[in-house]
Design an enzyme around this catalytic site. Structure first.
Site, PDB file in Angstrom:
ATOM      1  N   TYR A 125      25.065  41.178  42.523  1.00  0.00           N
ATOM      2  CA  TYR A 125      24.512  42.076  43.540  1.00  0.00           C
ATOM      3  C   TYR A 125      23.012  42.301  43.344  1.00  0.00           C
ATOM      4  CZ  TYR A 125      29.166  43.793  45.125  1.00  0.00           C
ATOM      5  OH  TYR A 125      30.434  43.926  45.642  1.00  0.00           O
ATOM      6  N   LYS A 149      33.708  34.388  33.501  1.00  0.00           N
ATOM      7  CA  LYS A 149      34.228  33.092  33.945  1.00  0.00           C
ATOM      8  C   LYS A 149      33.407  32.045  33.208  1.00  0.00           C
ATOM      9  CE  LYS A 149      36.750  30.284  36.354  1.00  0.00           C
ATOM     10  NZ  LYS A 149      38.165  30.047  35.978  1.00  0.00           N
ATOM     11  N   ASP A 176      40.137  34.991  36.610  1.00  0.00           N
ATOM     12  CA  ASP A 176      41.381  34.553  37.257  1.00  0.00           C
ATOM     13  C   ASP A 176      42.596  34.976  36.434  1.00  0.00           C
ATOM     14  OD1 ASP A 176      40.437  32.780  35.326  1.00  0.00           O
ATOM     15  OD2 ASP A 176      40.936  30.946  36.438  1.00  0.00           O
ATOM     16  N   ASP A 222      34.106  44.594  41.160  1.00  0.00           N
ATOM     17  CA  ASP A 222      34.443  45.003  42.528  1.00  0.00           C
ATOM     18  C   ASP A 222      35.831  44.488  42.899  1.00  0.00           C
ATOM     19  OD1 ASP A 222      34.063  45.962  45.207  1.00  0.00           O
ATOM     20  OD2 ASP A 222      33.708  43.875  45.788  1.00  0.00           O
ATOM     21  N   ASP A 226      39.706  46.667  43.352  1.00  0.00           N
ATOM     22  CA  ASP A 226      40.599  46.738  44.515  1.00  0.00           C
ATOM     23  C   ASP A 226      42.017  46.356  44.089  1.00  0.00           C
ATOM     24  OD1 ASP A 226      38.713  47.623  46.415  1.00  0.00           O
ATOM     25  OD2 ASP A 226      39.546  46.284  47.956  1.00  0.00           O
TER      26      ASP A 226
HETATM   27  C1  IPM Z   1      32.860  49.250  46.427  1.00  0.00           C
HETATM   28  C2  IPM Z   1      32.565  48.620  47.749  1.00  0.00           C
HETATM   29  C3  IPM Z   1      31.092  48.247  47.800  1.00  0.00           C
HETATM   30  C4  IPM Z   1      30.786  47.308  46.665  1.00  0.00           C
HETATM   31  C5  IPM Z   1      30.675  47.615  49.138  1.00  0.00           C
HETATM   32  C6  IPM Z   1      31.012  48.516  50.284  1.00  0.00           C
HETATM   33  C7  IPM Z   1      29.236  47.192  49.146  1.00  0.00           C
HETATM   34  O1  IPM Z   1      33.383  47.518  47.994  1.00  0.00           O
HETATM   35  O2  IPM Z   1      32.242  50.268  46.075  1.00  0.00           O
HETATM   36  O3  IPM Z   1      33.761  48.754  45.737  1.00  0.00           O
HETATM   37  O4  IPM Z   1      31.082  46.114  46.732  1.00  0.00           O
HETATM   38  O5  IPM Z   1      30.258  47.779  45.671  1.00  0.00           O
HETATM   39 MN    MN Z   2      34.910  47.256  46.491  1.00  0.00          MN
END
Ligand code: IPM
Ligand code: MN
Length: 348
Positions: free
Chosen positions: A135, A185, A218, A242, A246
């Protein structure tokens, strides 16, 4: 009485719903534990962008720097403003400007919440690098629209950046079950990720009491599904973290339970607290968003500010509500009802 200055950025969509819910709970905790919260709300959002042509004013960062902490609901309304504009205009610049290099995301099942896995007893703390890596924002496009178009997005890893996040991870592991898993990785990415592994080995020497594993991203995805109970602290780069968080949200029952803190350990700049879920335009303003991730993030903010007892009490209150089955299934209870149940447990 200690007073804290909070900058609230409810943002877009359900960010607004859950910020209101969180502030109700945090204010009640303040009354109970003897501190006060002085909050100022900033309307920075996609709607603000449509009116002003920017997500926040030019001096937005300077304005925020005067607060003890920032609470953010959610950013994004892609029907009107592309995510690449809104997120690079508000969320990501705040993380970078205040060097909030550690993004902390806890993944565990709250009492009464059934995740999709057979495993029950997992308690993972994911530490995501939050200011550089994939990022970093370095890159560009040339020959746009032509056959010879080129796009680059360069992942930048600095020694200072990698060292501090690894060290942060070790400190967290030391305060928990003393196991750290570094995720890379490095079998495929032979510069940045091999460098990350080397730095991890160097820093590990300062923490002989913490055991270390190295895993590839992975394999970690598989592990989080197959054997999450074997994990304690995970440290990963910005993009890997990130993605893993999730997945972490999914195994803990969904994004409605996933809290997060963007931390700069230097107390002279504000850290930022936000639920992992986004703005969810499809359910915005309908009083059906689950506020638990947001309230939990608020508890992390109080913890960071030094109000440890209040933070613990909020977590206990959340679990008292979920243990009764409140807020544990999508659409089962309204935002207001879940908030009231947490408040009732806090005030009991
Ligand atoms: C998170 C979100 C953000 C990220 C996006 C919205 C830019 O997915 O906070 O996990 O990738 O950091
Ligand atoms: Mn995210």
């Amino acid at each position: 009485m200690t007073a804290y200055k909070l900058a609230l950025i409810p943002g877009d969509g359900i960010g607004v719903d859950v910020t209101d819910a969180t502030m109700e709970v945090l204010s009640a905790a303040g009354r109970e534990f003897g501190f006060s919260l002085h909050s100022e709300t900033f309307p920075w959002s996609c709607e603000y962008y449509l009116e002003h042509g920017e997500m926040m004013p030019a001096d937005g960062i300077e304005t925020l720097s005067k607060f003890d902490a920032i609470y953010l609901g959610a950013v994004g309304w892609p029907d009107t403003v592309p995510d690449s504009v809104s997120l690079h205009g508000l969320l990501l610049p705040i993380r970078k400007a205040f060097t909030q290099y550690a993004n902390i995301r806890p993944h565990r099942l709250l009492s009464g919440v059934e995740g999709p896995l057979k495993a029950e007893g997992f308690d993972i703390l994911c530490i995501r690098e939050n200011t550089e890596g994939e990022y970093s924002g370095a890159g560009g496009r040339v020959h746009q629209g032509k056959d010879n178009e080129v796009a680059t997005e360069v992942a930048i890893f600095t020694r200072a950046g990698v060292e501090r996040i690894i060290r942060f991870g070790f400190e967290q592991a030391r305060a928990r079950r003393k196991h750290l898993t570094s995720v890379t990785k490095s079998n495929a990415q032979k510069y940045s990720m091999v460098f990350w592994d080397e730095v991890t080995r160097e820093v590990a020497k300062e923490y002989p009491d913490v055991s270390v594993s190295h895993m590839h991203i992975d394999a970690m995805c598989a592990k989080m599904v197959m054997a999450p109970e074997q994990l304690d602290v995970i440290v990963a780069s910005n993009l890997f973290g990130d993605i893993l968080t999730d997945l972490g949200a999914a195994i803990q029952g969904g994004l409605g339970f996933a809290a997060s803190a963007n931390i700069c350990p230097d107390p002279s700049v504000p850290s930022m607290f936000e639920p992992v879920h986004g703005s969810a335009p499809d359910i915005a303003g309908q009083n059906i968003a689950n506020p638990i991730a947001a309230i939990w993030s608020g508890a992390m903010m109080l913890d960071h500010l030094g109000e440890k007892d209040a933070a613990t009490a909020i977590l206990t209150a959340i679990e008292a509500a979920t243990a009764k089955g409140i807020g544990t299934r999508p659409g089962q209870n309204s935002t207001d009802d879940i908030t009231s149940a947490v408040l009732a447990a806090l005030e009991a």
